[in-house]
Design an enzyme around this catalytic site. Sequence first.
Site, mmCIF file in Angstrom:
data_model
loop_
_atom_site.group_PDB
_atom_site.id
_atom_site.type_symbol
_atom_site.label_atom_id
_atom_site.label_comp_id
_atom_site.label_asym_id
_atom_site.label_seq_id
_atom_site.Cartn_x
_atom_site.Cartn_y
_atom_site.Cartn_z
ATOM 1 N N ASP A 148 24.625 41.067 -14.793
ATOM 2 C CA ASP A 148 23.485 40.195 -14.495
ATOM 3 C C ASP A 148 23.721 38.853 -15.185
ATOM 4 O O ASP A 148 24.720 38.672 -15.883
ATOM 5 C CB ASP A 148 22.169 40.859 -14.918
ATOM 6 C CG ASP A 148 22.124 41.129 -16.418
ATOM 7 O OD1 ASP A 148 23.054 40.736 -17.145
ATOM 8 O OD2 ASP A 148 21.137 41.734 -16.864
ATOM 9 N N SER A 149 22.799 37.905 -15.019
ATOM 10 C CA SER A 149 23.058 36.544 -15.493
ATOM 11 C C SER A 149 22.736 36.332 -16.964
ATOM 12 O O SER A 149 23.100 35.317 -17.541
ATOM 13 C CB SER A 149 22.223 35.561 -14.677
ATOM 14 O OG SER A 149 20.853 35.708 -15.003
ATOM 15 N N GLY A 150 22.017 37.260 -17.576
ATOM 16 C CA GLY A 150 21.592 37.093 -18.957
ATOM 17 C C GLY A 150 20.242 36.413 -19.083
ATOM 18 O O GLY A 150 19.637 36.408 -20.155
ATOM 19 N N GLY A 151 19.755 35.846 -18.002
ATOM 20 C CA GLY A 151 18.501 35.096 -18.048
ATOM 21 C C GLY A 151 17.313 35.967 -18.416
ATOM 22 O O GLY A 151 16.531 35.624 -19.302
ATOM 23 N N PHE A 152 17.210 37.095 -17.751
ATOM 24 C CA PHE A 152 16.053 37.964 -17.980
ATOM 25 C C PHE A 152 15.901 38.330 -19.456
ATOM 26 O O PHE A 152 14.835 38.213 -20.038
ATOM 27 C CB PHE A 152 16.188 39.226 -17.133
ATOM 28 C CG PHE A 152 15.085 40.213 -17.358
ATOM 29 C CD1 PHE A 152 13.842 40.028 -16.789
ATOM 30 C CD2 PHE A 152 15.288 41.328 -18.166
ATOM 31 C CE1 PHE A 152 12.812 40.933 -17.019
ATOM 32 C CE2 PHE A 152 14.267 42.236 -18.398
ATOM 33 C CZ PHE A 152 13.033 42.036 -17.821
ATOM 34 N N ASP A 211 18.807 32.491 -13.555
ATOM 35 C CA ASP A 211 17.476 32.222 -13.000
ATOM 36 C C ASP A 211 16.427 32.248 -14.091
ATOM 37 O O ASP A 211 16.664 32.770 -15.178
ATOM 38 C CB ASP A 211 17.127 33.283 -11.949
ATOM 39 C CG ASP A 211 17.039 34.683 -12.563
ATOM 40 O OD1 ASP A 211 17.909 35.031 -13.390
ATOM 41 O OD2 ASP A 211 16.096 35.422 -12.233
ATOM 42 N N GLN A 225 13.285 34.126 -6.466
ATOM 43 C CA GLN A 225 12.114 34.299 -7.336
ATOM 44 C C GLN A 225 10.838 34.073 -6.518
ATOM 45 O O GLN A 225 10.879 34.126 -5.308
ATOM 46 C CB GLN A 225 12.210 33.338 -8.535
ATOM 47 C CG GLN A 225 13.269 33.749 -9.556
ATOM 48 C CD GLN A 225 12.870 34.986 -10.363
ATOM 49 O OE1 GLN A 225 11.753 35.500 -10.253
ATOM 50 N NE2 GLN A 225 13.793 35.484 -11.193
ATOM 51 N N GLY A 246 25.901 37.107 -1.735
ATOM 52 C CA GLY A 246 24.852 38.103 -1.593
ATOM 53 C C GLY A 246 23.657 37.603 -2.391
ATOM 54 O O GLY A 246 23.680 36.485 -2.906
ATOM 55 N N ASP A 296 19.646 48.660 -9.474
ATOM 56 C CA ASP A 296 20.049 49.087 -10.813
ATOM 57 C C ASP A 296 18.791 49.329 -11.610
ATOM 58 O O ASP A 296 17.755 48.703 -11.357
ATOM 59 C CB ASP A 296 20.900 48.010 -11.510
ATOM 60 C CG ASP A 296 20.062 46.850 -12.007
ATOM 61 O OD1 ASP A 296 19.614 46.892 -13.173
ATOM 62 O OD2 ASP A 296 19.826 45.901 -11.238
ATOM 63 N N CYS A 347 18.931 70.606 -6.539
ATOM 64 C CA CYS A 347 19.947 69.652 -6.993
ATOM 65 C C CYS A 347 21.280 70.366 -7.197
ATOM 66 O O CYS A 347 21.323 71.480 -7.715
ATOM 67 C CB CYS A 347 19.491 69.000 -8.299
ATOM 68 S SG CYS A 347 20.672 67.804 -8.954
ATOM 69 N N CYS A 373 23.876 69.111 -8.999
ATOM 70 C CA CYS A 373 24.640 68.461 -10.066
ATOM 71 C C CYS A 373 25.199 69.476 -11.070
ATOM 72 O O CYS A 373 24.803 70.639 -11.091
ATOM 73 C CB CYS A 373 23.782 67.407 -10.779
ATOM 74 S SG CYS A 373 22.758 68.041 -12.109
ATOM 75 N N CYS A 408 22.434 71.141 -13.210
ATOM 76 C CA CYS A 408 21.630 72.135 -12.494
ATOM 77 C C CYS A 408 22.438 73.376 -12.131
ATOM 78 O O CYS A 408 21.896 74.475 -12.052
ATOM 79 C CB CYS A 408 21.001 71.509 -11.252
ATOM 80 S SG CYS A 408 19.717 70.318 -11.695
ATOM 81 N N HIS A 437 22.122 64.673 -14.808
ATOM 82 C CA HIS A 437 21.215 65.076 -13.733
ATOM 83 C C HIS A 437 20.441 63.886 -13.171
ATOM 84 O O HIS A 437 20.378 63.707 -11.951
ATOM 85 C CB HIS A 437 20.223 66.144 -14.218
ATOM 86 C CG HIS A 437 19.078 66.324 -13.276
ATOM 87 N ND1 HIS A 437 19.181 67.050 -12.109
ATOM 88 C CD2 HIS A 437 17.824 65.776 -13.273
ATOM 89 C CE1 HIS A 437 18.034 66.971 -11.444
ATOM 90 N NE2 HIS A 437 17.197 66.208 -12.124
HETATM 91 ZN ZN LIG Z 1 20.653 68.240 -11.206
#
Ligand SMILES: [Zn+2]
Length: 433
Positions: free
Chosen positions: A92-96, A186, A250, A277, A329, A367, A369, A372, A398
């Site tokens: 990410d840009s670091g701005g947040f 941003d 924004q 993008g 994300d 699930c 995974c 599980c 999981h």
């Molecule tokens: Zn699972």
Amino acid sequence: MKFTIKSKVKGGLARAGVIETPHGNIETPAFIPVGTKATIKSLTPEQVRDLVNADAVLANTYHLYLQPGTEIMKKAGGLHKFMNWSRPTFTDSGGFQAFSLGAAWGKGISKLANEESEAERVPQGGEELISDSSDSGSPNHASFASVDDDGVTFKSIIDGSTHRFTPEVSMDIQRDIGADIIFAFDECAAPNADYEYQKVAMNRTHEWAKRCLGRHHSNHLKDVSSNETESSSSSSFSLSSNQALFGIVQGGRHEDLRRESARVIGKMNVDGTEFDGFGIGGSFDKRDIGTAVKWVNEELPEDKPRHLLGIGEPLDLIMGIENGVDTFDCVAPTRIARNGAAYSSRGRLNLFNAEFVNDTGPLDAECACYTCKNYSRAYLSHLCRAKEMLSATLLSIHNLYFLVNMVKRLRQAIIDDNFEEVKNEMLTKLQIK
Ligand SMILES: [Zn+2]
């Protein structure tokens, strides 16, 4: 980077596609696990690859800039080599974080060290975002980070030292870190900022976007020429010629601002360079996903990927995909895992609840995974209660698998032309325990 749409939902915004990067493909829609400090907390990269099957990871520029610093990462060969992850990466840009984390210094650093909460990208919604802004009553973060038309000055959460990010600084840092997909710098206004301030922040974001495109373009030219002169040198580190840059939209919760921002960022062109993008950033309430995201995606060019920044719990993913988001994300799956919580096809579970102590069944019978397949609710409950480190690992495997796989199922449904059916089935189950 190349993006191809494979299939679209008729009469809707949802689509399935493929993002091709120098480190492999991302099949979209996709959930991207967050490795804030170049690590997915409690997991090895092999576990993220083999047990979660994530196509990509996202790291935070702000944190890596402060620790270990970009010089070390550059020397180590960039993010992929540094963290031993060979698949695609985002930063990410670091701005947040520059806007939201400065306040942590001086207000008890132990809180951050213990909870690791604000030290990562917090879902950009409601009260959780920039809680300190309510203290000052100021929408412009003046109490801990000072923003002007050129950039933002902020304090490090590590030692309180003062730093400054500008669009150019963010581009240079992200170039040194070397992720495949990077974001424009941003201004993320606080959720309680009024319309006028959201407009100021949006216009500033647009000006910064132009500067990011300009810097990205000149970094690219620099890298291309240095590659030509040092063609035999394998030590030369110059990834920016392969990096894709996403612009950020924004506009808060206001339809006119969101649409305007999407149109401006969508067609921005500096010296022949356009964004590859888009990121949908800023203050969100979960209720906005069906509206604000829809407004933005109705305006953005259809042929480029869209990333929803910092949001990605089960219901958000369904709503986001329905409204045309390609990648997500979110730190929530690993964060709640460390607090003994798990997603399931029937809603969220708290492993500290008494009902699980004697429950020898799997975490989620639906699930597939590693966790599980191999461990019981009773064992996981025991690990949580005994504060064993393995609880975070098994629950993170999981939770990440659950989200990654849920998005993969929705992707397949778009391709199979039964998105509505699969979506409704998921929604019904998630809301009925
Ligand atoms: Zn699972």
